[in-house]
Design a protein around this motif. Structure first.
Motif, PDB file in Angstrom:
ATOM      1  N   VAL A   1      27.930  20.399  50.245  1.00 44.85           N
ATOM      2  CA  VAL A   1      27.735  19.738  51.534  1.00 44.85           C
ATOM      3  C   VAL A   1      26.409  18.987  51.559  1.00 44.85           C
ATOM      4  CG1 VAL A   1      27.422  20.092  54.005  1.00 44.85           C
ATOM      5  CG2 VAL A   1      29.168  21.387  52.775  1.00 44.85           C
ATOM      6  N   GLY A   2      25.345  19.645  51.140  1.00 45.80           N
ATOM      7  CA  GLY A   2      24.044  18.986  51.120  1.00 45.80           C
ATOM      8  C   GLY A   2      24.028  17.788  50.196  1.00 45.80           C
ATOM      9  N   GLY A   3      24.688  17.935  49.036  1.00 43.08           N
ATOM     10  CA  GLY A   3      24.731  16.828  48.091  1.00 43.08           C
ATOM     11  C   GLY A   3      25.499  15.639  48.627  1.00 43.08           C
ATOM     12  N   ALA A   4      26.657  15.908  49.257  1.00 39.16           N
ATOM     13  CA  ALA A   4      27.501  14.818  49.746  1.00 39.16           C
ATOM     14  C   ALA A   4      26.879  14.117  50.955  1.00 39.16           C
ATOM     15  CB  ALA A   4      28.879  15.368  50.111  1.00 39.16           C
ATOM     16  N   LEU A   5      26.292  14.869  51.854  1.00 37.33           N
ATOM     17  CA  LEU A   5      25.706  14.272  53.047  1.00 37.33           C
ATOM     18  C   LEU A   5      24.329  13.673  52.764  1.00 37.33           C
ATOM     19  CD1 LEU A   5      26.644  16.920  55.769  1.00 37.33           C
ATOM     20  CD2 LEU A   5      27.895  14.871  55.075  1.00 37.33           C
ATOM     21  N   GLY A   6      23.656  14.182  51.737  1.00 40.33           N
ATOM     22  CA  GLY A   6      22.315  13.709  51.444  1.00 40.33           C
ATOM     23  C   GLY A   6      22.273  12.295  50.900  1.00 40.33           C
TER      24      GLY A   6
ATOM     25  N   ALA B   1      24.806  31.342  59.266  1.00 41.95           N
ATOM     26  CA  ALA B   1      24.406  29.969  59.602  1.00 41.95           C
ATOM     27  C   ALA B   1      23.031  29.634  59.040  1.00 41.95           C
ATOM     28  CB  ALA B   1      24.413  29.794  61.123  1.00 41.95           C
ATOM     29  N   VAL B   2      22.086  30.560  59.151  1.00 38.47           N
ATOM     30  CA  VAL B   2      20.725  30.301  58.666  1.00 38.47           C
ATOM     31  C   VAL B   2      20.712  30.174  57.149  1.00 38.47           C
ATOM     32  CG1 VAL B   2      18.427  31.313  58.425  1.00 38.47           C
ATOM     33  CG2 VAL B   2      19.577  31.362  60.635  1.00 38.47           C
ATOM     34  N   LEU B   3      21.394  31.078  56.457  1.00 42.49           N
ATOM     35  CA  LEU B   3      21.399  31.031  54.995  1.00 42.49           C
ATOM     36  C   LEU B   3      22.126  29.791  54.492  1.00 42.49           C
ATOM     37  CD1 LEU B   3      22.031  34.793  54.177  1.00 42.49           C
ATOM     38  CD2 LEU B   3      19.876  33.535  54.022  1.00 42.49           C
ATOM     39  N   ALA B   4      23.236  29.424  55.144  1.00 45.75           N
ATOM     40  CA  ALA B   4      23.957  28.212  54.742  1.00 45.75           C
ATOM     41  C   ALA B   4      23.092  26.976  54.969  1.00 45.75           C
ATOM     42  CB  ALA B   4      25.270  28.097  55.511  1.00 45.75           C
ATOM     43  N   PHE B   5      22.345  26.952  56.059  1.00 46.30           N
ATOM     44  CA  PHE B   5      21.433  25.831  56.306  1.00 46.30           C
ATOM     45  C   PHE B   5      20.382  25.738  55.200  1.00 46.30           C
ATOM     46  CE2 PHE B   5      17.388  24.316  58.153  1.00 46.30           C
ATOM     47  CZ  PHE B   5      17.762  23.004  58.433  1.00 46.30           C
ATOM     48  N   ALA B   6      19.847  26.880  54.793  1.00 40.82           N
ATOM     49  CA  ALA B   6      18.867  26.879  53.697  1.00 40.82           C
ATOM     50  C   ALA B   6      19.485  26.326  52.419  1.00 40.82           C
ATOM     51  CB  ALA B   6      18.329  28.293  53.472  1.00 40.82           C
ATOM     52  N   GLY B   7      20.738  26.705  52.143  1.00 40.57           N
ATOM     53  CA  GLY B   7      21.423  26.177  50.964  1.00 40.57           C
ATOM     54  C   GLY B   7      21.620  24.678  51.039  1.00 40.57           C
ATOM     55  N   ILE B   8      21.985  24.170  52.213  1.00 43.10           N
ATOM     56  CA  ILE B   8      22.161  22.730  52.401  1.00 43.10           C
ATOM     57  C   ILE B   8      20.849  21.991  52.183  1.00 43.10           C
ATOM     58  CG2 ILE B   8      22.643  20.962  54.142  1.00 43.10           C
ATOM     59  CD1 ILE B   8      24.778  22.850  55.275  1.00 43.10           C
ATOM     60  N   VAL B   9      19.746  22.564  52.667  1.00 42.89           N
ATOM     61  CA  VAL B   9      18.429  21.934  52.511  1.00 42.89           C
ATOM     62  C   VAL B   9      18.072  21.805  51.031  1.00 42.89           C
ATOM     63  CG1 VAL B   9      15.950  22.237  52.891  1.00 42.89           C
ATOM     64  CG2 VAL B   9      17.563  22.613  54.765  1.00 42.89           C
ATOM     65  N   VAL B  10      18.349  22.853  50.256  1.00 36.39           N
ATOM     66  CA  VAL B  10      18.031  22.812  48.819  1.00 36.39           C
ATOM     67  C   VAL B  10      18.878  21.759  48.107  1.00 36.39           C
ATOM     68  CG1 VAL B  10      18.163  24.121  46.669  1.00 36.39           C
ATOM     69  CG2 VAL B  10      17.169  25.165  48.697  1.00 36.39           C
ATOM     70  N   SER B  11      20.175  21.709  48.393  1.00 42.18           N
ATOM     71  CA  SER B  11      21.024  20.708  47.743  1.00 42.18           C
ATOM     72  C   SER B  11      20.677  19.306  48.224  1.00 42.18           C
ATOM     73  CB  SER B  11      22.497  21.015  47.997  1.00 42.18           C
ATOM     74  OG  SER B  11      22.786  21.062  49.372  1.00 42.18           O
ATOM     75  N   LEU B  12      20.229  19.195  49.468  1.00 39.28           N
ATOM     76  CA  LEU B  12      19.779  17.903  50.000  1.00 39.28           C
ATOM     77  C   LEU B  12      18.569  17.409  49.215  1.00 39.28           C
ATOM     78  CD1 LEU B  12      20.355  16.009  52.501  1.00 39.28           C
ATOM     79  CD2 LEU B  12      18.495  17.208  53.638  1.00 39.28           C
ATOM     80  N   MET B  13      17.658  18.317  48.885  1.00 42.91           N
ATOM     81  CA  MET B  13      16.470  17.956  48.119  1.00 42.91           C
ATOM     82  C   MET B  13      16.853  17.335  46.779  1.00 42.91           C
ATOM     83  SD  MET B  13      14.922  19.330  45.158  1.00 42.91           S
ATOM     84  CE  MET B  13      15.480  21.023  45.204  1.00 42.91           C
ATOM     85  N   GLN B  14      17.885  17.854  46.145  1.00 40.97           N
ATOM     86  CA  GLN B  14      18.284  17.353  44.840  1.00 40.97           C
ATOM     87  C   GLN B  14      18.892  15.957  44.933  1.00 40.97           C
ATOM     88  OE1 GLN B  14      20.897  20.564  43.712  1.00 40.97           O
ATOM     89  NE2 GLN B  14      19.239  21.766  42.816  1.00 40.97           N
ATOM     90  N   THR B  15      19.464  15.624  46.084  1.00 41.27           N
ATOM     91  CA  THR B  15      20.148  14.344  46.254  1.00 41.27           C
ATOM     92  C   THR B  15      19.213  13.243  46.736  1.00 41.27           C
ATOM     93  OG1 THR B  15      22.111  15.601  46.893  1.00 41.27           O
ATOM     94  CG2 THR B  15      22.156  13.250  47.319  1.00 41.27           C
ATOM     95  N   LEU B  16      18.181  13.596  47.482  1.00 41.24           N
ATOM     96  CA  LEU B  16      17.339  12.598  48.131  1.00 41.24           C
ATOM     97  C   LEU B  16      16.719  11.590  47.167  1.00 41.24           C
ATOM     98  CD1 LEU B  16      15.405  14.579  50.904  1.00 41.24           C
ATOM     99  CD2 LEU B  16      17.101  12.783  51.217  1.00 41.24           C
ATOM    100  N   VAL B  17      16.467  12.001  45.937  1.00 44.49           N
ATOM    101  CA  VAL B  17      15.760  11.126  45.007  1.00 44.49           C
ATOM    102  C   VAL B  17      16.683  10.091  44.364  1.00 44.49           C
ATOM    103  CG1 VAL B  17      16.062  12.499  42.897  1.00 44.49           C
ATOM    104  CG2 VAL B  17      13.952  11.178  43.233  1.00 44.49           C
ATOM    105  N   ILE B  18      18.013  10.260  44.473  1.00 48.35           N
ATOM    106  CA  ILE B  18      18.950   9.384  43.768  1.00 48.35           C
ATOM    107  C   ILE B  18      18.741   7.906  44.093  1.00 48.35           C
ATOM    108  CG2 ILE B  18      21.399   8.761  43.546  1.00 48.35           C
ATOM    109  CD1 ILE B  18      22.065  11.726  43.614  1.00 48.35           C
ATOM    110  N   PRO B  19      18.583   7.515  45.376  1.00 44.51           N
ATOM    111  CA  PRO B  19      18.373   6.085  45.639  1.00 44.51           C
ATOM    112  C   PRO B  19      17.095   5.521  45.023  1.00 44.51           C
ATOM    113  CG  PRO B  19      18.974   7.253  47.657  1.00 44.51           C
ATOM    114  CD  PRO B  19      18.669   8.294  46.628  1.00 44.51           C
TER     115      PRO B  19
END
Length: 504
Positions: A166-171, A35-53
């Motif tokens: 997951v991070g990319g799609a939800l981000g 769970a912790v490692l998957a959360f870290a992965g989601i955070v990293v992919s979220l970072m890549q998506t946040l700038v799109i807007p």
């Protein structure tokens, strides 16, 4: 969690020297690590998506020209490419958890710098620091190989791989919502808080692996590979703006090829190479990486096509006229499907081997693209297409780490996974460039501007389907293996499709 790695359960399901209670404790620890490692992965992919807007607004926000503002995106791409293989090798040598923590520190620091930025230079610095966290997912998969019981490894690595999607799609919807209602700096403060939380959780709950390669770090090899990747990806990402036939673009491509040739010769001669090319040339590793590059190309085509179809004006006859937030909400179910498919990926790999899972995932993605060529007139149709493609991506991403780790020594796990991640990233970058060229050539007149035509989108989808089929073809050359369940019963030999106990 203690510093002692979790001990695999024996054939009877009981931890060595333990009881049912011990089994439950070990299972709980293993689930916590996942769970912790998957959360870290989601955070990293979220970072890549946040700038799109923010991309269309960056020139005004940063007081820069449109061409200069794109460096806020390009800097992350280049830093990610350079960091991924280097951090993987350092993880094998000095500790995977240690390098995972360093990566999360870079993510958090970069987010803070970007959150405080009001001009181009600090934004580029912040985004580059964020890009240096790209090794989190391959490092997480490698920690799982070292720490988890054999029976949990396949499903855990599938979940970790799915965290990227997951991070990319939800981000995207989250970023659009924040950008619409708050100051744009809030996006990066959210990323900083998420990175800090991941850093605390990994520090407290994930143990350091005792598996190390030792030796010296190949500084020359790291510099050579970094130079080649920067030249290659800079040419790919900036080729459209500079001109594909310009001297700068062609010169960068030529430099990338020349440096890679010299780098490869050096790697074959050095005793502590950054990348063991002899291992990378093994049939199983080579064709898995080729399939990964093709799959990365295919997967990204959807991320380029669907948001544009959703946001183009309805007056075009094929655009759906939706907002960025609505586009993000349409794409969000894909990430959830990827995560839901991860356990299925592990079950198929256990029953038939990860080669079969990879081929099946690639064929489903190809089918999703072909479906999209005829279903693009309604929002629900695009949701359906994104979910079909997401299911295929979830299956394929879950199988790739098993294939790589089943063919490399335990001491080279992080480096091998990082190389596989890099191959996917290169495929994604090439996809962006190719799709951009197609959509720039196949256009329609819409008032004073020209917009991508419906045939242009269909062409990109057809190319995405072709790339997925190419990935399936590459995967078909991977050596046939025993299913993971049989390998576990037979002693986890080196040919097992899961990586547990694999030998070089």
């Amino acid at each position: 969690m203690s510093d002692t790695p979790a001990q695999p359960a024996d054939a009877g399901g009981t931890a060595p020297g333990g009881t049912g209670t011990t089994d439950q404790v070990e299972a709980s620890r293993a689930n916590t690590v996942v769970a912790v490692l998957a959360f870290a992965g989601i955070v990293v992919s979220l970072m890549q998506t946040l700038v799109i807007p923010l991309v269309p607004q960056l020139p005004d926000l940063l007081h820069a020209s449109a061409s200069d503002a794109t460096w806020a995106v390009t800097a992350t791409l280049l830093a990610s490419a350079v960091a991924t293989p280097v951090v993987g090798r350092l993880g094998d040598m000095y500790g995977k958890r240690r390098m995972l923590l360093v990566s999360l520190v870079m993510l958090t620091a970069g987010s803070v710098v970007a959150a405080l930025a009001d001009s181009l230079t600090p934004m580029i610095v912040g985004r580059a620091l964020q890009g240096l966290s790209a090794g989190v997912i391959p490092l997480g998969i490698s920690i799982m190989r070292d720490e988890l019981p054999a029976e949990k490894l396949a499903s855990a690595t599938a979940v970790m791989s799915a965290s990227l999607g997951v991070g990319g799609a939800l981000g995207l919807p989250a970023a659009a919502l924040i950008a619409d209602h708050y100051d744009w700096h809030v996006l990066f403060w959210v990323s900083a808080v998420a990175g800090a939380l991941a850093l605390v959780l990994v520090s407290a709950l994930v143990a350091e692996s005792k598996v190390r390669t030792g030796g010296r770090f190949d500084v020359v090899g790291a510099l050579g590979l970094s130079a080649a990747l920067v030249c290659l990806l800079l040419a790919i990402s900036k080729g459209a703006a500079w001109g594909w036939g310009s001297g700068t673009t062609l010169g960068l491509f030529a430099a990338a090829v020349a440096v890679l040739l010299v780098w490869g010769a050096f790697q074959l001669r050095t005793p502590h190479a950054l990348v063991d090319l002899r291992v990378a040339a093994r049939r199983q590793v080579l064709f898995t990486n080729l399939a990964s590059a093709s799959f990365g190309f295919s997967m990204f085509a959807m991320a380029l096509v669907l948001p544009q179809l959703l946001q183009l004006p309805t007056a075009t006859g094929y655009g759906l006229g939706k907002s960025l937030l609505m586009s993000g909400l349409v794409m969000a179910p894909q990430g959830l499907v990827m995560m839901a498919t991860a356990p299925l990926s592990a079950r198929i790999s256990r029953a038939s081997g990860p080669k079969v899972t990879l081929i099946l995932g690639a064929l489903i993605v190809a089918g999703g693209y072909l479906l999209n060529t005829v279903l693009m007139a309604e929002v629900w149709q695009l949701v359906l297409v994104s979910c079909v493609i997401g299911a295929g991506v979830g299956l394929a991403y879950g199988s790739m780490p098993a294939l790589v780790m089943g063919a490399v020594p335990v001491s080279e796990t992080a480096a091998a996974n990082s190389l596989n991640t890099l191959m996917r990233a290169i495929g994604t970058s090439v996809s962006s460039a190719v799709a951009g060229v197609i959509l720039a050539q196949l256009t329609i007149a819409f008032g004073p501007v020209r917009l991508p035509s419906q045939n242009g989108f269909r062409t990109v989808m057809a190319v995405g389907a072709g790339a997925a089929l190419l990935a399936a073809l590459a995967a078909s050359f991977i050596p046939r293996q025993r299913p993971a369940s049989a390998a576990a019963r037979g002693g986890q030999d080196a040919g097992a499709p899961t990586a547990v106990g694999a030998k070089g």
